[in-house]
Design a protein around this motif. Structure first.
Motif, PDB file in Angstrom:
ATOM      1  N   MET A   1       0.837  -1.185   0.000  1.00  0.00           N
ATOM      2  CA  MET A   1       0.000   0.000   0.000  1.00  0.00           C
ATOM      3  C   MET A   1       0.881   1.247   0.000  1.00  0.00           C
ATOM      4  O   MET A   1       1.911   1.276   0.673  1.00  0.00           O
ATOM      5  N   PRO A   2       0.503   2.272  -0.742  1.00  0.00           N
ATOM      6  CA  PRO A   2       1.309   3.501  -0.724  1.00  0.00           C
ATOM      7  C   PRO A   2       1.225   4.190   0.628  1.00  0.00           C
ATOM      8  O   PRO A   2       0.153   4.283   1.229  1.00  0.00           O
ATOM      9  N   LEU A   3       2.367   4.646   1.128  1.00  0.00           N
ATOM     10  CA  LEU A   3       2.378   5.388   2.386  1.00  0.00           C
ATOM     11  C   LEU A   3       1.808   6.779   2.158  1.00  0.00           C
ATOM     12  O   LEU A   3       2.042   7.392   1.109  1.00  0.00           O
ATOM     13  N   PRO A   4       1.070   7.334   3.123  1.00  0.00           N
ATOM     14  CA  PRO A   4       0.565   8.703   2.974  1.00  0.00           C
ATOM     15  C   PRO A   4       1.701   9.714   3.059  1.00  0.00           C
ATOM     16  O   PRO A   4       2.778   9.423   3.601  1.00  0.00           O
ATOM     17  N   THR A 108      -8.221   4.873   2.294  1.00  0.00           N
ATOM     18  CA  THR A 108      -7.310   4.919   3.431  1.00  0.00           C
ATOM     19  C   THR A 108      -8.033   4.527   4.714  1.00  0.00           C
ATOM     20  O   THR A 108      -7.489   3.777   5.536  1.00  0.00           O
ATOM     21  N   PHE A 109      -9.256   5.020   4.896  1.00  0.00           N
ATOM     22  CA  PHE A 109     -10.010   4.647   6.100  1.00  0.00           C
ATOM     23  C   PHE A 109     -10.229   3.137   6.152  1.00  0.00           C
ATOM     24  O   PHE A 109     -10.068   2.508   7.206  1.00  0.00           O
ATOM     25  N   LEU A 110     -10.593   2.539   5.029  1.00  0.00           N
ATOM     26  CA  LEU A 110     -10.783   1.087   4.992  1.00  0.00           C
ATOM     27  C   LEU A 110      -9.529   0.352   5.443  1.00  0.00           C
ATOM     28  O   LEU A 110      -9.594  -0.665   6.144  1.00  0.00           O
ATOM     29  N   GLN A 111      -8.373   0.874   5.031  1.00  0.00           N
ATOM     30  CA  GLN A 111      -7.107   0.217   5.362  1.00  0.00           C
ATOM     31  C   GLN A 111      -6.731   0.402   6.829  1.00  0.00           C
ATOM     32  O   GLN A 111      -5.900  -0.348   7.357  1.00  0.00           O
ATOM     33  N   GLN A 130      -1.448  13.347  -0.503  1.00  0.00           N
ATOM     34  CA  GLN A 130      -1.654  13.648  -1.910  1.00  0.00           C
ATOM     35  C   GLN A 130      -0.690  12.770  -2.704  1.00  0.00           C
ATOM     36  O   GLN A 130       0.325  12.334  -2.172  1.00  0.00           O
ATOM     37  N   PRO A 131      -1.005  12.480  -3.967  1.00  0.00           N
ATOM     38  CA  PRO A 131      -0.142  11.576  -4.729  1.00  0.00           C
ATOM     39  C   PRO A 131       1.245  12.173  -4.958  1.00  0.00           C
ATOM     40  O   PRO A 131       1.407  13.382  -5.128  1.00  0.00           O
ATOM     41  N   ARG A 132       2.226  11.303  -4.962  1.00  0.00           N
ATOM     42  CA  ARG A 132       3.589  11.732  -5.296  1.00  0.00           C
ATOM     43  C   ARG A 132       3.753  11.924  -6.796  1.00  0.00           C
ATOM     44  O   ARG A 132       4.463  12.814  -7.251  1.00  0.00           O
ATOM     45  N   PHE A 133       3.077  11.077  -7.577  1.00  0.00           N
ATOM     46  CA  PHE A 133       3.170  11.136  -9.035  1.00  0.00           C
ATOM     47  C   PHE A 133       1.784  11.401  -9.622  1.00  0.00           C
ATOM     48  O   PHE A 133       0.804  10.785  -9.198  1.00  0.00           O
ATOM     49  N   GLU A 160      -8.164   0.979  -7.250  1.00  0.00           N
ATOM     50  CA  GLU A 160      -8.743   1.960  -6.338  1.00  0.00           C
ATOM     51  C   GLU A 160      -8.075   1.882  -4.969  1.00  0.00           C
ATOM     52  O   GLU A 160      -7.770   2.908  -4.350  1.00  0.00           O
ATOM     53  N   ALA A 161      -7.802   0.659  -4.501  1.00  0.00           N
ATOM     54  CA  ALA A 161      -7.210   0.480  -3.176  1.00  0.00           C
ATOM     55  C   ALA A 161      -5.835   1.129  -3.077  1.00  0.00           C
ATOM     56  O   ALA A 161      -5.472   1.691  -2.037  1.00  0.00           O
ATOM     57  N   VAL A 162      -5.051   1.061  -4.168  1.00  0.00           N
ATOM     58  CA  VAL A 162      -3.702   1.650  -4.133  1.00  0.00           C
ATOM     59  C   VAL A 162      -3.669   3.020  -4.808  1.00  0.00           C
ATOM     60  O   VAL A 162      -2.608   3.571  -5.092  1.00  0.00           O
TER      61      VAL A 162
END
Length: 204
Positions: A1-4, A108-111, A130-133, A160-162
């Motif tokens: 999962m991507p870190l926030p 993110t809440f689901l995770q 926010q996205p890095r890319f 969607e999850a990632v």
């Protein structure tokens, strides 16, 4: 999962039980409403709790989603996809400038929801993300190797999850023409081995 992009832990956790509810405030459009319903269905599958599957349009709920304004009808690369998710022992608030950020924050809440000694719960935390890319995509080649729709849908759920934002669906190649054509039906009749996607909005 991507870190926030940033997260600050708080004290305690927010319980998630059968009284859990979701509310939409600010800018509300079908995309946000459907994202809220999809989130609740996923939470039911994740926990087994008998939750109401429709978000309310009120400021009172366990999780309040505040969307400031609309984004483009069809997403463009570089749009604002940021969000802030605040979870406390009393409730949670998801704030996003656009529906794109709201959808990411719901994932993110689901995770965050996990099993605790007292049942399901989400830890108290404040996340700024926010996205890095700007371009985060996946390509699926159904032209060379036909892929059933349930597999396509499962991949979209994973995207969607990632928090991916670009889906490239390769549908025609000399190995296969996978789109039903109302105007030139021999394209899919002769070029698909009977494996093609029907009822698509196509001008060809």
């Amino acid at each position: 999962m991507p870190l926030p992009a940033g997260a600050q832990s708080g004290a305690g956790s927010l319980g998630v039980d059968s009284s859990f509810s979701v509310a939409l405030t600010g800018h509300v459009e079908p995309r946000v409403e459907l994202a809220g319903e999809r989130f609740l269905r996923q939470l039911v599958r994740q926990t087994g709790l008998p939750l109401a599957l429709k978000p309310a349009k009120t400021a009172k709920a366990t999780l309040v989603i505040q969307t400031d304004h609309a984004s483009k009808e069809i997403q463009e690369v570089g749009e604002d996809e940021s969000y802030v998710l605040e979870v406390t022992t009393a409730g949670a608030k998801l704030t996003a400038p656009t529906p794109l950020g709201a959808m990411h924050g719901l994932q993110t809440f689901l995770q965050l929801v996990d099993v605790s000694p007292g049942g399901f719960a989400a830890p108290a935390v404040t996340i700024h993300d926010q996205p890095r890319f700007p371009w985060r995509g996946l390509m699926i080649d159904s032209a060379r190797h036909f892929i059933p729709l349930d597999v396509i849908r499962r991949n979209l759920d994973g995207m969607e999850a990632v928090k991916m934002n670009v889906f490239h669906w390769h549908l025609s190649e000399n190995q296969g023409f996978r789109v039903e054509s109302k105007k030139f039906p021999k394209l899919h009749e002769l070029g698909s081995d009977t494996l093609y996607y029907t009822r698509m909005r196509s001008a060809i």
